[in-house]
Design a protein around this motif. Structure first.
Motif, mmCIF file in Angstrom:
data_model
loop_
_atom_site.group_PDB
_atom_site.id
_atom_site.type_symbol
_atom_site.label_atom_id
_atom_site.label_comp_id
_atom_site.label_asym_id
_atom_site.label_seq_id
_atom_site.Cartn_x
_atom_site.Cartn_y
_atom_site.Cartn_z
ATOM 1 N N GLY A 88 4.623 6.151 -4.628
ATOM 2 C CA GLY A 88 5.185 6.116 -5.974
ATOM 3 C C GLY A 88 6.600 5.591 -6.002
ATOM 4 N N GLN A 89 6.960 4.786 -5.017
ATOM 5 C CA GLN A 89 8.302 4.213 -4.943
ATOM 6 C C GLN A 89 8.248 2.763 -5.403
ATOM 7 O OE1 GLN A 89 10.628 5.144 -1.463
ATOM 8 N NE2 GLN A 89 11.806 3.244 -1.610
ATOM 9 N N ILE A 127 -7.766 7.624 -3.329
ATOM 10 C CA ILE A 127 -6.308 7.586 -3.226
ATOM 11 C C ILE A 127 -5.707 7.478 -4.620
ATOM 12 C CG2 ILE A 127 -4.336 6.208 -2.461
ATOM 13 C CD1 ILE A 127 -5.958 5.434 0.008
ATOM 14 N N LYS A 128 -4.703 8.277 -4.876
ATOM 15 C CA LYS A 128 -3.988 8.188 -6.156
ATOM 16 C C LYS A 128 -2.889 7.138 -6.031
ATOM 17 C CE LYS A 128 -1.076 10.669 -9.431
ATOM 18 N NZ LYS A 128 -0.361 11.936 -9.739
ATOM 19 N N PHE A 129 -3.034 6.067 -6.794
ATOM 20 C CA PHE A 129 -2.010 5.030 -6.831
ATOM 21 C C PHE A 129 -1.127 5.223 -8.057
ATOM 22 C CE2 PHE A 129 -5.332 2.960 -4.266
ATOM 23 C CZ PHE A 129 -4.563 2.514 -3.196
ATOM 24 N N HIS A 130 0.156 4.975 -7.880
ATOM 25 C CA HIS A 130 1.103 5.155 -8.981
ATOM 26 C C HIS A 130 1.294 3.888 -9.812
ATOM 27 C CE1 HIS A 130 2.085 8.618 -6.437
ATOM 28 N NE2 HIS A 130 2.591 9.161 -7.527
ATOM 29 N N PHE A 131 0.934 2.734 -9.230
ATOM 30 C CA PHE A 131 1.114 1.468 -9.927
ATOM 31 C C PHE A 131 -0.183 0.664 -9.859
ATOM 32 C CE2 PHE A 131 5.102 2.462 -7.558
ATOM 33 C CZ PHE A 131 5.823 2.960 -8.632
ATOM 34 N N ASN A 132 -0.156 -0.525 -10.416
ATOM 35 C CA ASN A 132 -1.312 -1.425 -10.329
ATOM 36 C C ASN A 132 -1.655 -1.698 -8.864
ATOM 37 O OD1 ASN A 132 -2.424 -4.310 -10.033
ATOM 38 N ND2 ASN A 132 -2.718 -3.907 -12.200
ATOM 39 N N HIS A 133 -2.947 -1.622 -8.535
ATOM 40 C CA HIS A 133 -3.342 -1.812 -7.132
ATOM 41 C C HIS A 133 -4.349 -2.948 -6.971
ATOM 42 C CE1 HIS A 133 -6.933 0.768 -8.057
ATOM 43 N NE2 HIS A 133 -6.055 1.424 -8.799
ATOM 44 N N ASP A 134 -4.265 -3.950 -7.839
ATOM 45 C CA ASP A 134 -5.151 -5.116 -7.719
ATOM 46 C C ASP A 134 -4.969 -5.832 -6.388
ATOM 47 O OD1 ASP A 134 -6.267 -4.689 -10.202
ATOM 48 O OD2 ASP A 134 -4.912 -6.051 -11.247
ATOM 49 N N LEU A 135 -3.724 -5.921 -5.913
ATOM 50 C CA LEU A 135 -3.442 -6.644 -4.677
ATOM 51 C C LEU A 135 -4.117 -5.974 -3.481
ATOM 52 C CD1 LEU A 135 -2.023 -8.712 -2.877
ATOM 53 C CD2 LEU A 135 0.040 -7.287 -2.965
ATOM 54 N N THR A 136 -3.879 -4.673 -3.309
ATOM 55 C CA THR A 136 -4.461 -3.981 -2.160
ATOM 56 C C THR A 136 -5.980 -3.873 -2.284
ATOM 57 O OG1 THR A 136 -3.780 -1.917 -3.238
ATOM 58 C CG2 THR A 136 -2.418 -2.721 -1.417
ATOM 59 N N ASP A 137 -6.496 -3.760 -3.506
ATOM 60 C CA ASP A 137 -7.951 -3.770 -3.700
ATOM 61 C C ASP A 137 -8.544 -5.094 -3.226
ATOM 62 O OD1 ASP A 137 -7.882 -1.259 -4.772
ATOM 63 O OD2 ASP A 137 -8.411 -1.831 -6.810
ATOM 64 N N LEU A 179 0.826 -1.210 0.000
ATOM 65 C CA LEU A 179 0.000 0.000 0.000
ATOM 66 C C LEU A 179 0.860 1.260 0.000
ATOM 67 C CD1 LEU A 179 -2.977 1.082 0.278
ATOM 68 C CD2 LEU A 179 -2.517 1.207 2.742
ATOM 69 N N VAL A 180 1.813 1.324 0.921
ATOM 70 C CA VAL A 180 2.624 2.529 1.096
ATOM 71 C C VAL A 180 3.539 2.764 -0.104
ATOM 72 C CG1 VAL A 180 4.438 3.571 2.493
ATOM 73 C CG2 VAL A 180 2.496 2.495 3.604
ATOM 74 N N CYS A 227 0.918 5.696 9.407
ATOM 75 C CA CYS A 227 0.832 5.859 7.952
ATOM 76 C C CYS A 227 1.423 7.199 7.538
ATOM 77 C CB CYS A 227 -0.627 5.752 7.506
ATOM 78 S SG CYS A 227 -0.905 6.148 5.762
ATOM 79 N N ALA A 228 1.045 8.246 8.254
ATOM 80 C CA ALA A 228 1.557 9.580 7.942
ATOM 81 C C ALA A 228 3.067 9.651 8.141
ATOM 82 C CB ALA A 228 0.861 10.620 8.820
ATOM 83 N N GLU A 229 3.566 8.971 9.170
ATOM 84 C CA GLU A 229 5.000 8.969 9.449
ATOM 85 C C GLU A 229 5.775 8.268 8.333
ATOM 86 O OE1 GLU A 229 8.670 9.476 11.251
ATOM 87 O OE2 GLU A 229 6.766 10.456 11.695
ATOM 88 N N VAL A 230 5.285 7.131 7.875
ATOM 89 C CA VAL A 230 5.984 6.375 6.825
ATOM 90 C C VAL A 230 5.928 7.109 5.488
ATOM 91 C CG1 VAL A 230 6.035 4.218 5.529
ATOM 92 C CG2 VAL A 230 5.556 4.164 7.966
ATOM 93 N N LEU A 231 4.773 7.672 5.161
ATOM 94 C CA LEU A 231 4.623 8.356 3.874
ATOM 95 C C LEU A 231 5.287 9.730 3.848
ATOM 96 C CD1 LEU A 231 0.936 7.473 2.926
ATOM 97 C CD2 LEU A 231 2.998 6.801 1.686
ATOM 98 N N GLY A 232 5.437 10.354 4.997
ATOM 99 C CA GLY A 232 6.061 11.673 5.047
ATOM 100 C C GLY A 232 5.271 12.695 4.256
ATOM 101 N N ASP A 233 5.944 13.411 3.367
ATOM 102 C CA ASP A 233 5.253 14.445 2.587
ATOM 103 C C ASP A 233 4.370 13.857 1.484
ATOM 104 O OD1 ASP A 233 7.189 13.547 0.827
ATOM 105 O OD2 ASP A 233 8.186 15.477 0.589
#
Length: 301
Positions: A59-60, A251-261, A53-54, A169-175
């Motif tokens: 986008g990493q 949520i804007k995902f940068h890659f395929n998100h089938d797994l988290t969905d 998810l993160v 979540c906010a701590e890991v994602l940062g900005d």
């Protein structure tokens, strides 16, 4: 985290099954890098979900390579390489495991002695990410106070766990964090707390330990609590599913998100049904599945 977050595997694409396993191995590698070997034994699939998810929200991209590991020394397996996010998640996993064992000590659980095996890894974790440790410590203390006071209000009892997940979540994602990413984590944290309360209901009652659902309903066994409060429980989880679904859609995902969905829209509702009705007997279980049909249709829409 408690290991309740998992996919609905029959509906999981093969590519996502492989990604899920690779992310799990990646967090394991991250724990080794950040906290040492022993701390790896506390890893749960919850963190594999959080890693997928993160990484996607931030986008990493991840790098997957075939590597050996301690459990699979002879055959290489696809594994996500440890990066800054997986190391941070590994430290969070270690800190959560350590605090959970401290809580077990207060509950006089025999397994609480295991905290000594994680103490060294925990010290390394707080050195690498002191902010995350402060979040966990503060919310665990708030949780302990509510439980000591015998809180019988379900929403109030869930708040520290939900807030902890939101802040982590906010701590890991940062900005890269967003209100919807934090709202999703909040709902997942609340769900995990309730899932644990359902799972431990009978054991908590037998041992005289705090359980918010027992405090709220007073039934001596989980089956009676579910049968007597079916509509309210379905309403609570239905609202959580709706919150997750709304946050996920924004949520804007940068890659395929089938797994988290799959995990959020299918795996979490499936686990909920198992925890609510899995021990009620075949006939009651079929009836229960019929009664939550509307909830499931909403989740999958």
């Amino acid at each position: 985290m408690f290991g309740y977050i998992s996919p609905d595997r029959p509906y999981l694409f093969i590519k996502d099954e492989e990604l899920y396993k690779a992310m799990y191995c990646g967090v394991c590698k991250g724990i080794k890098k950040g906290c040492g070997q022993t701390a790896r034994t506390a890893l749960t699939y919850d963190m594999a979900f959080m890693s997928a998810l993160v990484h996607n929200i931030a986008g990493q991209d991840i790098v997957i390579e075939k590597q050996h590991c301690v459990i699979h020394p002879f055959k290489k397996r696809p594994m996500a390489c440890a990066d800054e996010i997986t190391v941070l998640l590994g430290c969070i996993n270690t800190a959560l495991a350590y605090y959970k064992l401290l809580d077990d000590k207060n509950d006089k659980e025999a397994r609480s002695f295991l905290r000594f095996f994680y103490k060294k890894g925990y010290k390394r974790a707080i050195k690498k990410c002191p902010a995350a440790d402060k979040i966990i410590a503060a919310q665990m203390a708030a949780q302990a106070k509510l439980e000591k006071d015998g809180c019988a209000i379900i929403d109030m009892a869930c708040e520290p766990s939900a807030e902890m997940m939101k802040e982590l979540c906010a701590e890991v994602l940062g900005d890269k964090t967003t209100p919807y990413a934090e709202a999703l984590s909040y709902a997942v944290g609340k769900w995990v707390y309730l899932a644990d309360a359902l799972d431990d209901y009978d054991k908590d009652v037998k041992k005289g330990r705090y359980n918010v659902l027992y405090k709220a309903y007073g039934d001596k066994c989980k089956e009676d609590a579910v049968n007597n409060n079916r509509d309210e429980l379905i309403f609570i989880f239905d609202n959580l599913f709706a919150d997750m679904r709304e946050s996920l859609a924004n949520i804007k995902f940068h890659f395929n998100h089938d797994l988290t969905d799959n995990i959020i829209l299918r795996g979490i509702p499936l686990k909920t049904r198992q925890l609510l009705f899995g021990g009620c007997g075949m006939q009651k279980q079929c009836k229960a599945k019929t009664e939550v049909k509307d909830v499931n249709e909403k989740v999958q829409s």
